[in-house]
Design a protein around this motif. Structure first.
Motif, PDB file in Angstrom:
ATOM      1  N   TYR A 184       0.830  -1.197   0.000  1.00 13.48           N
ATOM      2  CA  TYR A 184       0.000   0.000   0.000  1.00 13.48           C
ATOM      3  C   TYR A 184       0.869   1.253   0.000  1.00 13.48           C
ATOM      4  CZ  TYR A 184      -3.928  -2.993   1.486  1.00 13.48           C
ATOM      5  OH  TYR A 184      -4.898  -3.949   1.559  1.00 13.48           O
ATOM      6  N   LEU A 231      -3.871   3.910   1.495  1.00 17.13           N
ATOM      7  CA  LEU A 231      -4.412   3.789   2.844  1.00 17.13           C
ATOM      8  C   LEU A 231      -5.419   4.896   3.137  1.00 17.13           C
ATOM      9  CD1 LEU A 231      -1.129   2.881   4.760  1.00 17.13           C
ATOM     10  CD2 LEU A 231      -3.029   1.337   4.228  1.00 17.13           C
ATOM     11  N   LEU A 236      -7.336  -4.801   6.503  1.00 18.14           N
ATOM     12  CA  LEU A 236      -6.178  -5.152   5.680  1.00 18.14           C
ATOM     13  C   LEU A 236      -5.937  -6.660   5.687  1.00 18.14           C
ATOM     14  CD1 LEU A 236      -3.639  -2.301   6.554  1.00 18.14           C
ATOM     15  CD2 LEU A 236      -5.380  -2.372   4.743  1.00 18.14           C
TER      16      LEU A 236
END
Length: 250
Positions: free
Chosen positions: A104, A109, A142
């Protein structure tokens, strides 16, 4: 515990017996008064926050953690220097026992749903910052996106200071009050507080909230982190002395 983590204060010369946290208390207690005598002059009150930030990243002993600052936090680092990251070069990798490893960017994010928590920050050394807002992506989100395998049992965290590590069990990592945090006190997390991205483990002492987060690796067992290797408990529930294995209710 710098503002929470990347470490807690300076390490002892040899690993301490388990449950005897000499790393923070004894080392800082024995050398702390001298440091305060040098730096606590009233003339430093203006701009002390900036002074602490400049010094903290270069202080592997955590000595700067003894100096007061307006935000209530104390600054610790276990690395002699920490690189600065921003939206251009920050990366967070999720890998290990997952079906869909992913890296990421900071923008990635920020684009995910954000959760805001307002909790007390509690350091195992005794200082506390009440009612501190943190915002970020739930760690569980996540992990779900990565597809955790059935053989997984824990999560290991690494940091771009190159030194600090932490771990949680998989059940702990899936709690709703565990964040990959991007904001603290209603502003983006700055470098000295572990930014641009840090872990925030709300129900545990602040050494579990690793600063400068760069890696989330799903593993088959808990791997003790930096301070656990020096005598601190792997489970660090606030209010249970130096942490115990019994899980508090959410």
């Amino acid at each position: 515990m710098n503002s929470g983590h990347s470490g807690e204060p300076g390490e002892p010369t040899a690993p301490a017996p388990r449950g005897t946290p000499v790393g923070r208390r004894v080392l800082l207690g024995t050398i702390g008064l001298g440091a305060l005598g040098v730096f606590a002059a009233p003339t430093l009150q203006n701009g002390l926050e900036g002074f602490l930030g400049a010094v903290a990243g270069k202080d592997p002993t955590g000595l700067t953690g003894l100096l007061p600052n307006g935000g209530g936090f104390r600054y610790y680092s276990v690395a002699s220097s920490v690189p600065h990251k921003n939206a251009t070069n920050y990366r967070l990798t999720v890998d290990g026992l997952v079906d869909r490893p992913k890296t990421y960017t900071l923008d990635d994010l920020r684009a995910l749903p954000q959760t805001r928590l307002v909790k007390d920050v509690q350091c195992v050394t005794g200082w506390r910052v009440p009612g501190t807002p943190f915002e970020g992506v739930r760690l569980s989100r996540l992990l779900d996106a990565a597809g955790v395998r059935s053989s997984a049992a824990a999560v290991r965290f690494t940091c771009f200071d190159g030194t600090y590590t932490e771990s949680l069990t998989l059940d702990q990592a899936r709690r709703s009050d565990i964040l990959v945090a991007l904001r603290m006190q209603d502003k983006d997390i700055g470098h000295d507080h572990g930014g641009p991205v840090r872990l925030y483990v709300a129900p545990m002492y602040f050494y579990k909230s690793a600063k400068w987060l760069s890696g989330i690796t799903v593993t088959d067992k808990v791997e003790p982190g930096y301070w656990e290797h020096l005598g601190y408990d792997v489970d660090a529930w606030v209010g249970h002395s130096n942490g115990r294995s019994d899980v508090p209710t959410s």
